[in-house]
Every structure is written in C-alpha cells, then in structure tokens.
Design a protein around this motif. Structure first.
Motif, PDB file in Angstrom:
ATOM      1  N   ALA A 228      24.142  13.206  -5.881  1.00  0.00           N
ATOM      2  CA  ALA A 228      23.680  12.135  -4.998  1.00  0.00           C
ATOM      3  C   ALA A 228      23.913  10.756  -5.610  1.00  0.00           C
ATOM      4  O   ALA A 228      23.625   9.739  -4.967  1.00  0.00           O
ATOM      5  CB  ALA A 228      22.198  12.322  -4.677  1.00  0.00           C
ATOM      6  N   GLY A 229      24.408  10.718  -6.845  1.00  0.00           N
ATOM      7  CA  GLY A 229      24.702   9.440  -7.484  1.00  0.00           C
ATOM      8  C   GLY A 229      23.528   8.821  -8.213  1.00  0.00           C
ATOM      9  O   GLY A 229      23.561   7.634  -8.557  1.00  0.00           O
ATOM     10  N   PHE A 230      22.486   9.609  -8.472  1.00  0.00           N
ATOM     11  CA  PHE A 230      21.315   9.118  -9.199  1.00  0.00           C
ATOM     12  C   PHE A 230      21.449   9.487 -10.680  1.00  0.00           C
ATOM     13  O   PHE A 230      21.978  10.547 -11.013  1.00  0.00           O
ATOM     14  CB  PHE A 230      20.028   9.704  -8.622  1.00  0.00           C
ATOM     15  N   GLY A 231      20.917   8.619 -11.555  1.00  0.00           N
ATOM     16  CA  GLY A 231      21.112   8.803 -12.982  1.00  0.00           C
ATOM     17  C   GLY A 231      19.883   9.202 -13.764  1.00  0.00           C
ATOM     18  O   GLY A 231      19.961   9.474 -14.956  1.00  0.00           O
ATOM     19  N   TRP A 232      18.705   9.222 -13.108  1.00  0.00           N
ATOM     20  CA  TRP A 232      17.446   9.548 -13.782  1.00  0.00           C
ATOM     21  C   TRP A 232      16.742  10.678 -13.034  1.00  0.00           C
ATOM     22  O   TRP A 232      16.813  10.753 -11.804  1.00  0.00           O
ATOM     23  CB  TRP A 232      16.504   8.349 -13.804  1.00  0.00           C
ATOM     24  N   ILE A 233      16.040  11.500 -13.787  1.00  0.00           N
ATOM     25  CA  ILE A 233      15.094  12.453 -13.210  1.00  0.00           C
ATOM     26  C   ILE A 233      13.722  12.200 -13.828  1.00  0.00           C
ATOM     27  O   ILE A 233      13.599  11.787 -14.979  1.00  0.00           O
ATOM     28  CB  ILE A 233      15.497  13.924 -13.450  1.00  0.00           C
ATOM     29  N   LYS A 234      12.696  12.436 -13.021  1.00  0.00           N
ATOM     30  CA  LYS A 234      11.322  12.443 -13.524  1.00  0.00           C
ATOM     31  C   LYS A 234      10.849  13.886 -13.542  1.00  0.00           C
ATOM     32  O   LYS A 234      11.033  14.631 -12.568  1.00  0.00           O
ATOM     33  CB  LYS A 234      10.397  11.598 -12.641  1.00  0.00           C
ATOM     34  N   VAL A 235      10.246  14.285 -14.667  1.00  0.00           N
ATOM     35  CA  VAL A 235       9.835  15.671 -14.882  1.00  0.00           C
ATOM     36  C   VAL A 235       8.421  15.683 -15.455  1.00  0.00           C
ATOM     37  O   VAL A 235       8.086  14.855 -16.309  1.00  0.00           O
ATOM     38  CB  VAL A 235      10.805  16.381 -15.855  1.00  0.00           C
ATOM     39  N   ASN A 236       7.600  16.609 -14.991  1.00  0.00           N
ATOM     40  CA  ASN A 236       6.273  16.800 -15.559  1.00  0.00           C
ATOM     41  C   ASN A 236       6.347  17.790 -16.723  1.00  0.00           C
ATOM     42  O   ASN A 236       6.843  18.906 -16.550  1.00  0.00           O
ATOM     43  CB  ASN A 236       5.303  17.344 -14.509  1.00  0.00           C
ATOM     44  N   PHE A 237       5.859  17.383 -17.889  1.00  0.00           N
ATOM     45  CA  PHE A 237       5.681  18.297 -19.015  1.00  0.00           C
ATOM     46  C   PHE A 237       4.175  18.495 -19.185  1.00  0.00           C
ATOM     47  O   PHE A 237       3.470  17.605 -19.666  1.00  0.00           O
ATOM     48  CB  PHE A 237       6.268  17.706 -20.296  1.00  0.00           C
ATOM     49  N   GLY A 238       3.688  19.648 -18.758  1.00  0.00           N
ATOM     50  CA  GLY A 238       2.257  19.928 -18.897  1.00  0.00           C
ATOM     51  C   GLY A 238       1.901  20.200 -20.351  1.00  0.00           C
ATOM     52  O   GLY A 238       2.480  21.085 -20.985  1.00  0.00           O
ATOM     53  N   TRP A 239       0.967  19.422 -20.883  1.00  0.00           N
ATOM     54  CA  TRP A 239       0.528  19.624 -22.263  1.00  0.00           C
ATOM     55  C   TRP A 239       0.093  21.069 -22.475  1.00  0.00           C
ATOM     56  O   TRP A 239       0.447  21.711 -23.474  1.00  0.00           O
ATOM     57  CB  TRP A 239      -0.588  18.634 -22.557  1.00  0.00           C
ATOM     58  N   ARG A 240      -0.651  21.616 -21.499  1.00  0.00           N
ATOM     59  CA  ARG A 240      -1.164  22.980 -21.641  1.00  0.00           C
ATOM     60  C   ARG A 240      -0.049  24.020 -21.647  1.00  0.00           C
ATOM     61  O   ARG A 240      -0.226  25.126 -22.173  1.00  0.00           O
ATOM     62  CB  ARG A 240      -2.175  23.285 -20.536  1.00  0.00           C
ATOM     63  N   ASP A 241       1.118  23.673 -21.079  1.00  0.00           N
ATOM     64  CA  ASP A 241       2.244  24.605 -21.074  1.00  0.00           C
ATOM     65  C   ASP A 241       3.003  24.583 -22.397  1.00  0.00           C
ATOM     66  O   ASP A 241       3.784  25.497 -22.669  1.00  0.00           O
ATOM     67  CB  ASP A 241       3.202  24.264 -19.936  1.00  0.00           C
ATOM     68  N   ILE A 242       2.792  23.549 -23.196  1.00  0.00           N
ATOM     69  CA  ILE A 242       3.477  23.421 -24.481  1.00  0.00           C
ATOM     70  C   ILE A 242       2.575  23.841 -25.638  1.00  0.00           C
ATOM     71  O   ILE A 242       3.008  24.511 -26.578  1.00  0.00           O
ATOM     72  CB  ILE A 242       3.961  21.973 -24.685  1.00  0.00           C
ATOM     73  N   GLU A 243       1.295  23.462 -25.560  1.00  0.00           N
ATOM     74  CA  GLU A 243       0.371  23.692 -26.674  1.00  0.00           C
ATOM     75  C   GLU A 243      -0.875  24.448 -26.217  1.00  0.00           C
ATOM     76  O   GLU A 243      -1.947  24.306 -26.809  1.00  0.00           O
ATOM     77  CB  GLU A 243      -0.015  22.353 -27.314  1.00  0.00           C
ATOM     78  N   GLY A 244      -0.725  25.251 -25.194  1.00  0.00           N
ATOM     79  CA  GLY A 244      -1.881  25.935 -24.621  1.00  0.00           C
ATOM     80  C   GLY A 244      -2.472  27.000 -25.510  1.00  0.00           C
ATOM     81  O   GLY A 244      -3.659  27.328 -25.403  1.00  0.00           O
ATOM     82  N   ALA A 245      -1.682  27.553 -26.429  1.00  0.00           N
ATOM     83  CA  ALA A 245      -2.153  28.657 -27.255  1.00  0.00           C
ATOM     84  C   ALA A 245      -3.131  28.212 -28.329  1.00  0.00           C
ATOM     85  O   ALA A 245      -3.858  29.040 -28.890  1.00  0.00           O
ATOM     86  CB  ALA A 245      -0.961  29.364 -27.901  1.00  0.00           C
ATOM     87  N   GLY A 246      -3.166  26.921 -28.625  1.00  0.00           N
ATOM     88  CA  GLY A 246      -4.079  26.419 -29.649  1.00  0.00           C
ATOM     89  C   GLY A 246      -3.496  25.218 -30.347  1.00  0.00           C
ATOM     90  O   GLY A 246      -2.280  24.985 -30.317  1.00  0.00           O
ATOM     91  N   LYS A 247      -4.345  24.460 -30.973  1.00  0.00           N
ATOM     92  CA  LYS A 247      -3.932  23.246 -31.668  1.00  0.00           C
ATOM     93  C   LYS A 247      -2.811  23.562 -32.666  1.00  0.00           C
ATOM     94  O   LYS A 247      -2.945  24.448 -33.513  1.00  0.00           O
ATOM     95  CB  LYS A 247      -5.124  22.638 -32.393  1.00  0.00           C
ATOM     96  N   GLY A 248      -1.685  22.848 -32.522  1.00  0.00           N
ATOM     97  CA  GLY A 248      -0.560  23.019 -33.430  1.00  0.00           C
ATOM     98  C   GLY A 248       0.376  24.148 -33.090  1.00  0.00           C
ATOM     99  O   GLY A 248       1.435  24.281 -33.711  1.00  0.00           O
ATOM    100  N   HIS A 249       0.023  24.956 -32.096  1.00  0.00           N
ATOM    101  CA  HIS A 249       0.895  26.072 -31.685  1.00  0.00           C
ATOM    102  C   HIS A 249       1.817  25.567 -30.563  1.00  0.00           C
ATOM    103  O   HIS A 249       1.541  25.754 -29.379  1.00  0.00           O
ATOM    104  CB  HIS A 249       0.063  27.263 -31.229  1.00  0.00           C
ATOM    105  N   LEU A 250       2.896  24.925 -30.957  1.00  0.00           N
ATOM    106  CA  LEU A 250       3.782  24.235 -30.017  1.00  0.00           C
ATOM    107  C   LEU A 250       4.932  25.143 -29.604  1.00  0.00           C
ATOM    108  O   LEU A 250       5.664  25.669 -30.448  1.00  0.00           O
ATOM    109  CB  LEU A 250       4.332  22.960 -30.665  1.00  0.00           C
ATOM    110  N   ASP A 251       5.095  25.317 -28.322  1.00  0.00           N
ATOM    111  CA  ASP A 251       6.183  26.130 -27.779  1.00  0.00           C
ATOM    112  C   ASP A 251       7.165  25.205 -27.060  1.00  0.00           C
ATOM    113  O   ASP A 251       6.886  24.723 -25.959  1.00  0.00           O
ATOM    114  CB  ASP A 251       5.629  27.181 -26.810  1.00  0.00           C
ATOM    115  N   TRP A 252       8.296  24.959 -27.681  1.00  0.00           N
ATOM    116  CA  TRP A 252       9.291  24.025 -27.141  1.00  0.00           C
ATOM    117  C   TRP A 252      10.375  24.738 -26.340  1.00  0.00           C
ATOM    118  O   TRP A 252      11.385  24.120 -25.978  1.00  0.00           O
ATOM    119  CB  TRP A 252       9.945  23.248 -28.286  1.00  0.00           C
TER     120      TRP A 252
END
Length: 336
Positions: A22-46
């Motif tokens: 469509a000729g657009f150059g940017w996307i906006k995306v939601n990164f849910g904190w709980r989806d990255i670090e939901g398992a516990g503090k410091g348990h980061l899933d990238w």
C-alpha cells in the motif's frame, strides 16, 4: 498502519506485505509485557518479538511498538502500572538493547487518562513517573530510539474514570513530562465528522457530538482535528519543537444499533474517503509538526462482527486470501 502479527507467522508475513504494497513505511505493533515476561521476573521470552522484527526488516518496514499489559507478578490489575516501575524499566532497557536500531520508536503505555488502562484510576503524576523511567532506560540502551508518550483518549468525561486528554496532558506537563518524551502521542478518532471539520463546529452541533451535555470546550474532541487542541497545549508549554504522532485514528462503520459506537458510524465508502482526506489535510496543514500517523486497523484475523474493532478496520478477517474494504484500496492509490 496498525497490524496484529503476534500469534501467527504466516498472517504476520501477509499483513506486512499488505502494508508495504500500500506504500506505507511504518507499522504499529502491540508487544504485551505479559507475553514476553509472563513467566516471572527476568524470565524473558524473545521468540515472537525476534520473529516479528526480522519480518519487518525483510519488508523494509519501521516499527513503533506499544508496550503495556503487565504480567500478574508485576500487578494484579487487568491493565495498569506495575507495583515497581523499575520492573517496566528493566523490560524496556532489555528490549532496547536487544533491538537497538531495529525498533525505531516506543509508545510508553496506552491511554493512561482512562481508569480501565491505568489500574482503576487515572493519575498523571504516576504516569509521568513511569514515562521518566521508561525514557531513561530506553535511552541508556538505544539513544537513537524515539520515545513517544502514550496516546491519550479523547473524552469529555472528567471524574475518577476518565480525564479529558487536554487536561491530562497539561497535568503531565505540570509534573515535568516535557523532559521524558521525544514525540507527543495522541489519538484522533474522526467520529461522525469529515476530517477537515473545525472542532468549534463540532462542539456546536448536537448531531456531531450526539447531544453530549458537557461544556462546549470539551465537546471539541469529537473530530479528527482535535489533534490541533493537543498541539496547542504543547505550544502553551513551550514544547513546540517536538512533533506529534497520531497513534490511532480512523472512522467506524459499526451498524449495530446497540453499539455505543453506532451513533457516529459512517459507510465503508465514507471511511475510505475520510482516511485519505485526513492524510491529505495533515500533509497540507500540520507541517512541520506532524510526525507518524498510524491508522486503525489491518484487521486481526480472529475478529468477528461482534468485536467493535472489526468495524474500524480497512481489511476483512480471514486467511490466506486478503479481502480489502474500500479504505485499503483508496489508501493504496493515495499519493505518498
């Protein structure tokens, strides 16, 4: 264009292609904190962010990432600030370090002037404290990343459940926010009015504000050009050198009589026309202070007509065949 690439790699690939085509150059995306670090503090899933960012690079798309929705261990609210703001800072620093030069902009939370987005009661002082920590930690890891303040919700309500966006923004400035964002985030729903409509006209016309009994100055929110009111708050606070990012804007075609959005529904043809005219109006009248403008949405394929978001979209749900509403086709043809 805002897309939803998190859960299915093949849908993510297709939708990034739709944005590029469509000729657009940017996307906006939601990164849910709980989806990255939901398992516990410091348990980061990238795993998923790695994949999304790699795909965006393949399509030559820049990204603005909205980061909110805390994990349960950080706070038990459905969506609200963590008990320890440095936990959020730790995540953002790790993210900015990992994706340095690849995530181009970060939106710090979403609509904190609404109770439902801020743990039950909006608080500008609390939000500025979170924004400060986020800004400092991102800049430590990636000084070139753009930090965008949360898009604020246009609302006429002023109580424990919501605060008008212009009021909340002034309260943010009073709390020292100017030092902690590069670009101001705003939301610019068009409601029932064409995009060129003067907010003063909207405030005076019951058809355009649905008979809202609020004071006239609050009823200016019911149009796309309310963005100019937010810009005026920036100028009043000597912050005019920064740009504005419209992080959500669009028009709904919601036909459901029981829907709270039905009163300002437009046709799909009008939606297409208004979106194109909104970009044109901003290009002709808001330079040089207008920055990113992210429309809503390339649809989540799980949405149905029972979801209010479905009616804001410019495509139809479904995979693998992409089905376009008139807005997508008009935006693709629009001069860039």
């Amino acid at each position: 264009m805002q897309i939803f690439p998190w859960w299915r790699i093949e849908v993510s690939d297709r939708d990034m292609g739709l944005v590029r085509d469509a000729g657009f150059g940017w996307i906006k995306v939601n990164f849910g904190w709980r989806d990255i670090e939901g398992a516990g503090k410091g348990h980061l899933d990238w795993t998923v962010p790695d994949r999304i960012i790699e795909q965006a690079q393949q399509y030559g798309l820049k990204m603005v990432v909205r980061v909110d929705h805390q994990p349960v261990w950080a706070s038990t609210a459905q969506n609200g600030p963590p008990a320890n703001y440095n936990d959020y800072g730790d995540l953002l620093e790790a993210m900015a370090r990992r994706y340095r030069g690849r995530i181009h902009a970060y939106e710090i939370w979403n609509e904190p002037n609404l109770a439902r987005e801020w743990g039950g009661r909006p608080d500008p002082i609390e939000y500025v404290e979170l924004l400060k920590i986020a800004y400092q930690r991102i800049k430590m890891a990636d000084p070139e990343a753009i930090v965008i303040s949360a898009g604020l919700s246009p609302t006429t309500r002023w109580d424990d459940m919501a605060v008008p966006d212009t009021v909340f923004l002034q309260q943010m400035y009073d709390a020292g926010a100017a030092f902690y964002f590069d670009v101001l985030g705003v939301h610019g729903a068009g409601y029932k009015a064409p995009p060129e409509t003067d907010p003063a006209v909207v405030a005076a016309d019951p058809v355009l504000h649905n008979g809202d009994p609020s004071p006239p100055e609050r009823k200016r929110v019911y149009c796309f050009r309310h963005v100019e009111d937010m810009r005026e708050v920036m100028l009043q606070n000597c912050d005019g050198s920064k740009q504005v990012a419209v992080l959500e804007f669009g028009w709904t075609s919601d036909p459901r009589p029981e829907s709270p959005y039905h009163w300002h529904a437009v046709s799909e043809k009008e939606k297409a026309d208004y979106l194109v005219r909104a970009y044109r109006y901003a290009g002709e009248n808001w330079q040089p202070w207008i920055g990113l403008m992210s429309l809503i949405y390339v649809t989540d394929i799980e949405w149905t007509p029972d979801n209010e978001q479905y009616w804001w979209a410019i495509t139809e749900p479904g995979y693998p065949i992409a089905q376009f509403r008139p807005a997508y086709l008009r935006l693709k043809e629009m001069p860039k």
